[in-house]
Motif scaffolding. Sequence first.
Motif, PDB file in Angstrom:
ATOM      1  N   PHE A 180      21.205  -5.023 -10.334  1.00 48.89           N
ATOM      2  CA  PHE A 180      20.840  -4.176  -9.204  1.00 48.89           C
ATOM      3  C   PHE A 180      19.711  -4.831  -8.384  1.00 48.89           C
ATOM      4  CE2 PHE A 180      18.645  -0.599  -7.186  1.00 48.89           C
ATOM      5  CZ  PHE A 180      19.679   0.227  -6.764  1.00 48.89           C
ATOM      6  N   TYR A 181      18.672  -5.307  -9.077  1.00 49.78           N
ATOM      7  CA  TYR A 181      17.547  -5.948  -8.384  1.00 49.78           C
ATOM      8  C   TYR A 181      18.019  -7.209  -7.653  1.00 49.78           C
ATOM      9  CZ  TYR A 181      14.786  -2.979 -11.593  1.00 49.78           C
ATOM     10  OH  TYR A 181      14.276  -1.940 -12.293  1.00 49.78           O
ATOM     11  N   ARG A 182      18.838  -7.976  -8.347  1.00 51.41           N
ATOM     12  CA  ARG A 182      19.353  -9.206  -7.710  1.00 51.41           C
ATOM     13  C   ARG A 182      20.172  -8.872  -6.473  1.00 51.41           C
ATOM     14  NH1 ARG A 182      21.046 -13.723 -12.234  1.00 51.41           N
ATOM     15  NH2 ARG A 182      19.180 -13.508 -13.517  1.00 51.41           N
ATOM     16  N   GLU A 220      11.828   0.050   1.674  1.00 54.09           N
ATOM     17  CA  GLU A 220      13.222   0.419   1.472  1.00 54.09           C
ATOM     18  C   GLU A 220      13.752  -0.083   0.124  1.00 54.09           C
ATOM     19  OE1 GLU A 220      17.579  -0.129   3.620  1.00 54.09           O
ATOM     20  OE2 GLU A 220      15.879  -1.387   4.209  1.00 54.09           O
ATOM     21  N   VAL A 221      13.438  -1.357  -0.176  1.00 51.95           N
ATOM     22  CA  VAL A 221      13.881  -1.947  -1.447  1.00 51.95           C
ATOM     23  C   VAL A 221      13.208  -1.250  -2.625  1.00 51.95           C
ATOM     24  CG1 VAL A 221      13.714  -4.026  -2.875  1.00 51.95           C
ATOM     25  CG2 VAL A 221      14.580  -4.190  -0.529  1.00 51.95           C
ATOM     26  N   ALA A 222      11.883  -1.006  -2.489  1.00 51.72           N
ATOM     27  CA  ALA A 222      11.157  -0.307  -3.555  1.00 51.72           C
ATOM     28  C   ALA A 222      11.771   1.076  -3.783  1.00 51.72           C
ATOM     29  CB  ALA A 222       9.684  -0.175  -3.199  1.00 51.72           C
ATOM     30  N   ALA A 223      12.138   1.742  -2.703  1.00 53.90           N
ATOM     31  CA  ALA A 223      12.727   3.081  -2.816  1.00 53.90           C
ATOM     32  C   ALA A 223      14.044   3.035  -3.599  1.00 53.90           C
ATOM     33  CB  ALA A 223      12.949   3.682  -1.438  1.00 53.90           C
ATOM     34  N   LYS A 224      14.826   1.973  -3.359  1.00 54.72           N
ATOM     35  CA  LYS A 224      16.098   1.833  -4.083  1.00 54.72           C
ATOM     36  C   LYS A 224      15.835   1.637  -5.585  1.00 54.72           C
ATOM     37  CE  LYS A 224      19.346   1.109  -0.645  1.00 54.72           C
ATOM     38  NZ  LYS A 224      20.708   1.631  -0.514  1.00 54.72           N
ATOM     39  N   CYS A 225      14.835   0.795  -5.895  1.00 53.11           N
ATOM     40  CA  CYS A 225      14.506   0.539  -7.309  1.00 53.11           C
ATOM     41  C   CYS A 225      14.099   1.843  -7.994  1.00 53.11           C
ATOM     42  CB  CYS A 225      13.371  -0.480  -7.432  1.00 53.11           C
ATOM     43  SG  CYS A 225      13.836  -2.138  -6.894  1.00 53.11           S
ATOM     44  N   VAL A 226      13.278   2.620  -7.289  1.00 55.76           N
ATOM     45  CA  VAL A 226      12.811   3.876  -7.858  1.00 55.76           C
ATOM     46  C   VAL A 226      13.964   4.876  -7.968  1.00 55.76           C
ATOM     47  CG1 VAL A 226      11.321   5.864  -7.418  1.00 55.76           C
ATOM     48  CG2 VAL A 226      10.416   3.538  -7.164  1.00 55.76           C
ATOM     49  N   ALA A 227      14.833   4.869  -6.980  1.00 49.12           N
ATOM     50  CA  ALA A 227      15.990   5.767  -7.030  1.00 49.12           C
ATOM     51  C   ALA A 227      16.865   5.436  -8.233  1.00 49.12           C
ATOM     52  CB  ALA A 227      16.800   5.650  -5.738  1.00 49.12           C
ATOM     53  N   LEU A 228      17.054   4.140  -8.483  1.00 49.69           N
ATOM     54  CA  LEU A 228      17.839   3.745  -9.666  1.00 49.69           C
ATOM     55  C   LEU A 228      17.194   4.295 -10.937  1.00 49.69           C
ATOM     56  CD1 LEU A 228      20.240   1.976 -10.815  1.00 49.69           C
ATOM     57  CD2 LEU A 228      18.490   0.244 -11.275  1.00 49.69           C
ATOM     58  N   ALA A 229      15.878   4.102 -11.034  1.00 48.97           N
ATOM     59  CA  ALA A 229      15.175   4.526 -12.240  1.00 48.97           C
ATOM     60  C   ALA A 229      15.268   6.035 -12.448  1.00 48.97           C
ATOM     61  CB  ALA A 229      13.708   4.084 -12.178  1.00 48.97           C
ATOM     62  N   GLY A 246      24.651   1.877  -3.058  1.00 52.23           N
ATOM     63  CA  GLY A 246      25.207   0.854  -2.184  1.00 52.23           C
ATOM     64  C   GLY A 246      24.815  -0.584  -2.489  1.00 52.23           C
ATOM     65  N   VAL A 247      24.428  -0.858  -3.711  1.00 52.08           N
ATOM     66  CA  VAL A 247      24.043  -2.228  -4.062  1.00 52.08           C
ATOM     67  C   VAL A 247      25.225  -2.912  -4.761  1.00 52.08           C
ATOM     68  CG1 VAL A 247      22.433  -3.646  -5.405  1.00 52.08           C
ATOM     69  CG2 VAL A 247      21.627  -1.566  -4.259  1.00 52.08           C
TER      70      VAL A 247
END
Lengths: 445, 445
Positions: A180-182, A220-229, A246-247
Amino acid sequence: MARPKPLSGFPEFLPAGRIVEQRVLDILRETFELHGFASIETRAVETMETLTRKGEITKEVYVVRRLHADEAQPEKDDLGLHFDLTVPFARYVLENAGHLAFPFRRYQVQKVWRGERPQEGRYREFLQADIDIVGQDSLPEHFDVEAPLVMLAALERMHVELGLPQALMHVNNRKLAEGFYRGLGITDTLEVLQRVDKYDKIGAEAVAALLTEELGLSAEVAAKCVALAGICTPDDSFVEQVRALGVQHEMLDEGLAALQAVINEANRRVPGRMVADMKIARGLDYYTGTVYETELVGHEKLGSISSGGRYDSLASDGKTTFPGVGISLGVTRLLGPMITKGQITATRSVPSAVLVAVDAEETRDVAQEVAAALRARRIPCEVAPKADKFGKQIRYADRRGIPFVWFGGLQGQAKDIRSGEQVEADASSWMPPAEDLRPGVSIAG
Amino acid sequence: MARPKPLSGFPEFLPAGRIVEQRVLDILRETFELHGFASIETRAVETMETLTRKGEITKEVYVVRRLHADEAQPEKDDLGLHFDLTVPFARYVLENAGHLAFPFRRYQVQKVWRGERPQEGRYREFLQADIDIVGQDSLPEHFDVEAPLVMLAALERMHVELGLPQALMHVNNRKLAEGFYRGLGITDTLEVLQRVDKYDKIGAEAVAALLTEELGLSAEVAAKCVALAGICTPDDSFVEQVRALGVQHEMLDEGLAALQAVINEANRRVPGRMVADMKIARGLDYYTGTVYETELVGHEKLGSISSGGRYDSLASDGKTTFPGVGISLGVTRLLGPMITKGQITATRSVPSAVLVAVDAEETRDVAQEVAAALRARRIPCEVAPKADKFGKQIRYADRRGIPFVWFGGLQGQAKDIRSGEQVEADASSWMPPAEDLRPGVSIAG
C-alpha cells in the motif's frame, strides 16, 4: 539476615499464585503437544554476538560474567541472558539443523530477561511460551493460520476452564501495508510502519502529524496511510474497504489475498476470535508476512499478551534459509498483575487433598500407611506434623485449604472440614470428589 | 550467520532427549505433589549480598549487569545468578514468612548457574529439583526420614518406569561425627570433616595422612577418625561398630540415636534403599544433623546425584529461626551424560501419535477436522504439511517416529506404519494402544 525486600521487576508468587501459573502452563503444554509441537529448552545465555545481531535491542541486555573472570577478557566472549525465545531458537535451529526434521514444530516455555530500568509494570524477568513452525528453504502458507489457532485454542481453554477473559486476535500482513505504501510512492516503508505502530497509543491524528512532519509526506498521502490503519473487520470485508482507498500495487494484492485466506480460515474454525486489523504493525520486529497481536476482551489496557508473525528468514547460514511462523504468549504479562493483586488465586495453597491426622507419635506409622494407600491411588496427601489435639490438626488443614482430614487407620474416617460431614472410609477405596483432587482456580468478582 | 557451536558447560538437548527429561520432571512433580509439597519458583538472580553470605562459594558466581548500566554503580547493588536453590529458598522464606503456613513443604525445579572454568563434565547451567520442609522455631525429627523417602520414591519410579539405575542413599549425622571427634579431644572438628569428605576419592590411608600432616593429629587419633569413616551398614549395626571404637561423648550418643531412628524407619518403609555410612560428610555445607548422598547402583563414578540434610537454621531474621531439612536432585547430572551419549532416548521425537495425511490441498480442511476430533479425545496429532504422495507422507511420520498415519476423513483408515496393518477407523472413537499415546523412553543396552 534482615527481612529481604522484593526486587523491582522480578516477580515471585506465593504458593497459591504459583498453582494458578502451573495450571496455565499445564494447559499450554497439553494444547501444544496435542498439536504435535515438541518441547525444547535452550540455555539462558547467548553470546553477545548472537544477541546483538539485530542492533535495536542491545540496550536491554543483561551481561553475564564470572565474578572472578579475567578483566582483560575480550568483550566478544561475553555472554548475555536471552531477552526473548526467538533469537535462541533461531540459533538452536542452525546449530542442530542436521539433527532436526523439517518442518520442525517446537514449543518453548522459559524465563527471559530484559535489563529495563526499574519502573512500575515493567518486568525484568518474565515467563514466555512460544510456538514456532520452521521449514527448510520453504514453509507452506497454511501454517500462518495453524500457529495462531493453536494459541487461541490454549487461550480458549484458559477462558473456559479457569475463567480468564476471552482473547481476541488482531491479524495483519506486512506485505499489505508495505504494498500500500509503495503504491503511494513511499520508499522508506519501515519508517511509516514504525509510526503507524503508535496508532493505538496516540491516535489517528497524531500519527498523521508524525507522517507529515517527520517524514515529509503530503497531507493526502498521510491521510491514506492513516485511513488504511483505521480499517478493522471481523471478516474479509476489509478487502473492499482497502480497495476503496484506490491504491494499486502488486505486493498489496499479495498481502490482501494472504490476509483474506487467514481470516476466512480462522472464521471457519473458530468464529469470532480473530479480526483483520490494518493498524497492527509490530514495528521493530523483522516479520515479513502475517503478524499477530492479541487482546483480552475487557482488558485492552494490558496491551498485546500474545504476538508473533512470519519470518521469511528466521535463520540462515548463508546456504540454507529457514522460514518460520510463530507466536509467543507473555505468561507473566497475562497472569502477573492478576496474581499479585489477588484477583486470581487457587482454592488451596498446597497440592494435598487430605491431611492424615496423627493420634500419637507412637502411631505415626499408621498414619504413614494410610497416606501411602491414598498416594497409591494418586490422592495427594500429607501426614500431620505433630500429634496435636485434633482441633489443632484440623486448623492445620484449614489454614492451607486442605478439604479433608483422615482419622484412624486404613479403616478410618474421612471428614470434609468445610461441611463437617464425617464418613467411614477405607484408605484402599475412598476417593474425594473429582473437583477436590487438585486445587481449583478462583477469580475475584 | 555461520553455524553456531555449542557453549561448553551449557547442555542443550535435541527434542527426543528433552522428552526423556520431561518424563523425569513429570515423575518428580507428581511424586512431590502426592506428598503435599507445594511448588514455588524464585527469580534467577539474587543480590550479591545474599549470594556471598556463606563466603566459600563466591568464586563460582555469575554476576549480572545491565549492558548500559552506570559503570560507577556501587558493586553491592549488583545481582548474581543463583548457584543453588537453597539460598534463594531461605531468602524467600524470610521475605514471605508472614504469608506462609509452617511447617512449609515446598518443591522447586529450576536451572542454577555456576561460573566454573570450562572443563569436561562440569556444567555451568544445570537443572536441580529440590524439596525442603521448613519449620518456624522448631521442626520435628521425623521429617529427617520423610524428606529422603520422598526423593527415593521418585527415584524408584524412574527405575521402574523408565529403566534408570536403582538408587542407594547413604545417610550420616553430623552430630555423630562431631561428637566422635570431640570425644577424641579434637576442637576444630570442621577441619577433620572436610578431610574425611575426601575418603571416597583418595582412600583411607591418604585421609589419615592428611589428618596427621595437616592437622597434627596423632597417628592413633587419626586412625580412629578413619576407622569411623569406614563404617557402613545396611541396618543399625553401625551403632555397635562405632561403640567398639571406644569413644565417649554426649553429642555422639545423640547422633547415633538420631541416625538409628532414620535408618530403622527407612528400612521398615523401603527396605534396602538406604545405608548408614559414616564417611558421608558434606564438607562445605552448613548442615547440623542428618546428611544424605545418593549413588546410582553400578554408576558410582557419577558421584552423588541427590544430596541434602538438616539445617538447624536454614534462615533467620535475628528474631525467628527457621530450621529445615531437604534434599536436592541434580537432574542434569543424572540425565545429561546419558542423554548426550544417546544411552537414553525417546521412542519418537514429537508428541504426535498420529499423522493425518492430506489427499490434496483442497481437502486439507477434512484432515483438520479429523485432527480436531482426535485432539478432542486427547490424542496428539499433526496434519501433514503438504499433500505429497502418500509414500512421502508416511516417510514424514517415520522420520519422527510417529506410529500411525490416518487416511481419509472422519470415517477413514488408521495405518500402523511399524506393522503395516491398516484398519477402518472412526475419528470419534478410534484409539491408539495406550502405550503409543505418548512417547516412550528407551535405554540402550
